[in-house]
Scaffold this motif. Sequence first.
Motif, short mmCIF file in Angstrom:
data_model
loop_
_atom_site.label_atom_id
_atom_site.label_comp_id
_atom_site.label_asym_id
_atom_site.label_seq_id
_atom_site.Cartn_x
_atom_site.Cartn_y
_atom_site.Cartn_z
N UNK A 14 1.63 -13.15 8.97
CA UNK A 14 0.94 -12.16 8.13
C UNK A 14 1.76 -11.86 6.89
N UNK A 15 1.10 -11.87 5.74
CA UNK A 15 1.77 -11.51 4.49
C UNK A 15 1.76 -10.02 4.25
N UNK A 16 0.84 -9.31 4.91
CA UNK A 16 0.64 -7.88 4.68
C UNK A 16 0.51 -7.19 6.04
N UNK A 17 1.05 -6.00 6.16
CA UNK A 17 0.70 -5.13 7.29
C UNK A 17 -0.02 -3.91 6.73
N UNK A 18 -1.02 -3.44 7.46
CA UNK A 18 -1.79 -2.27 7.05
C UNK A 18 -1.59 -1.19 8.10
N UNK A 19 -0.87 -0.15 7.71
CA UNK A 19 -0.46 0.91 8.63
C UNK A 19 -1.40 2.10 8.47
N UNK A 20 -1.95 2.55 9.59
CA UNK A 20 -2.89 3.67 9.53
C UNK A 20 -2.50 4.79 10.47
N UNK A 21 -2.64 6.03 10.01
CA UNK A 21 -2.28 7.17 10.82
C UNK A 21 -3.45 7.97 11.36
N UNK A 22 -4.68 7.56 11.02
CA UNK A 22 -5.88 8.25 11.51
C UNK A 22 -6.93 7.20 11.84
N UNK A 23 -7.52 7.28 13.02
CA UNK A 23 -8.62 6.36 13.31
C UNK A 23 -9.82 6.72 12.45
N UNK A 24 -10.64 5.71 12.17
CA UNK A 24 -11.77 5.92 11.28
C UNK A 24 -12.88 6.76 11.92
N UNK A 25 -13.04 6.64 13.21
CA UNK A 25 -14.14 7.33 13.89
C UNK A 25 -13.88 8.83 13.99
N UNK A 26 -14.93 9.62 14.23
CA UNK A 26 -14.73 11.06 14.44
C UNK A 26 -13.77 11.31 15.59
N UNK A 27 -13.08 12.43 15.52
CA UNK A 27 -12.12 12.77 16.57
C UNK A 27 -11.35 14.01 16.21
N UNK A 28 -10.17 14.15 16.79
CA UNK A 28 -9.33 15.31 16.53
C UNK A 28 -8.99 15.36 15.04
N UNK A 29 -9.07 16.54 14.46
CA UNK A 29 -8.75 16.71 13.05
C UNK A 29 -7.27 16.44 12.81
N UNK A 30 -6.99 15.58 11.84
CA UNK A 30 -5.62 15.25 11.47
C UNK A 30 -5.44 15.64 10.01
N UNK A 31 -4.60 16.64 9.75
CA UNK A 31 -4.41 17.07 8.38
C UNK A 31 -3.39 16.17 7.69
N UNK A 32 -3.18 16.41 6.39
CA UNK A 32 -2.29 15.55 5.62
C UNK A 32 -0.86 15.60 6.14
N UNK A 33 -0.42 16.77 6.58
CA UNK A 33 0.95 16.90 7.09
C UNK A 33 1.15 16.04 8.33
N UNK A 34 0.20 16.07 9.24
CA UNK A 34 0.31 15.26 10.45
C UNK A 34 0.20 13.78 10.13
N UNK A 35 -0.68 13.43 9.19
CA UNK A 35 -0.80 12.03 8.81
C UNK A 35 0.52 11.52 8.24
#
Length: 287
Positions: free
Chosen positions: A52-73
């Motif tokens: 892989x030339x790139x990794x894509x790091x995500x801190x929130x799943x796209x689907x609805x769920x528990x609210x994740x604010x910017x600080x937690x992300x």
Amino acid sequence: MTLKLGRREFDDDAMLMMAIVNRTPDSFFDKGATWAEDKALARVAQVVADGAEIVDIGGIKAAPGVEIDAAEEKTRVVDFVAQVRAEHPDLVISVDTWRAEVGRAVCEAGADVLNDAWGGADPELVDAAAEAGAAVICTHTGGATPRTRPFRVEYDDVVASAIADTMAYADRAVAAGVDPRSVVIDPAHDFGKNTFHSLEVTRRIGEMVDTGRPVLVSLSNKDFVGESLDLPVGERLVGTLAATALCAAAGARIYRVHQVVETRQTVDMVNTVLGRRRPARAIRGLQ
């Protein structure tokens, strides 16, 4: 167009693997397998070894769920980005976020790309990318609110909408100061779309390629594949690779994937058949 992703540049015929690394406990595919930092770092090392030339790091799943604010992300991704940068100095690091606040923080930590999966929901994200000299992924969601599922969404022409919206987003990014070589468009399969929309986008992906902007596709194990074949998440690889082959034939440039090796082989085989790539070896009938 040469593609510039932060510290790296790629030739205009390069097709790149972007491996997904989730820093979430509830991701739809791996169910939190890389939630622990050591597991996530091991995942990065593995996908780099896989090519892989790139990794894509995500801190929130796209689907609805528990609210994740910017600080937690930020807690989930910023220090992790810094650690990945330290361990893999030449790797292109992308972060999947729609928030400018998070974008600025991860760029300071070493990210090269801001992958906005929600189509410009935060208009200042392009400013964050421009300030950092980062690339930006411009997606089409039909105006969907982040972390919502589509419900009875209608388009007169979904591909025309995807082209109009992503090209307008790309123009905004360039106007904000993002390098034109660092702007990528993505039809965003399943986001703001039903299965018929995602199938049509796949069938007509060449129209997005014809805009001249590099195109990213995120097909891996998506619901449109599962609904097409009536298969659960863990059994969608073959369908994903079939859709991948169509996109590769049409000229999509970046593939956001869970399975790097299988996707790379699919893309390479398509390009070899089409004469864009030479066989790795060709000795049959010659010796």
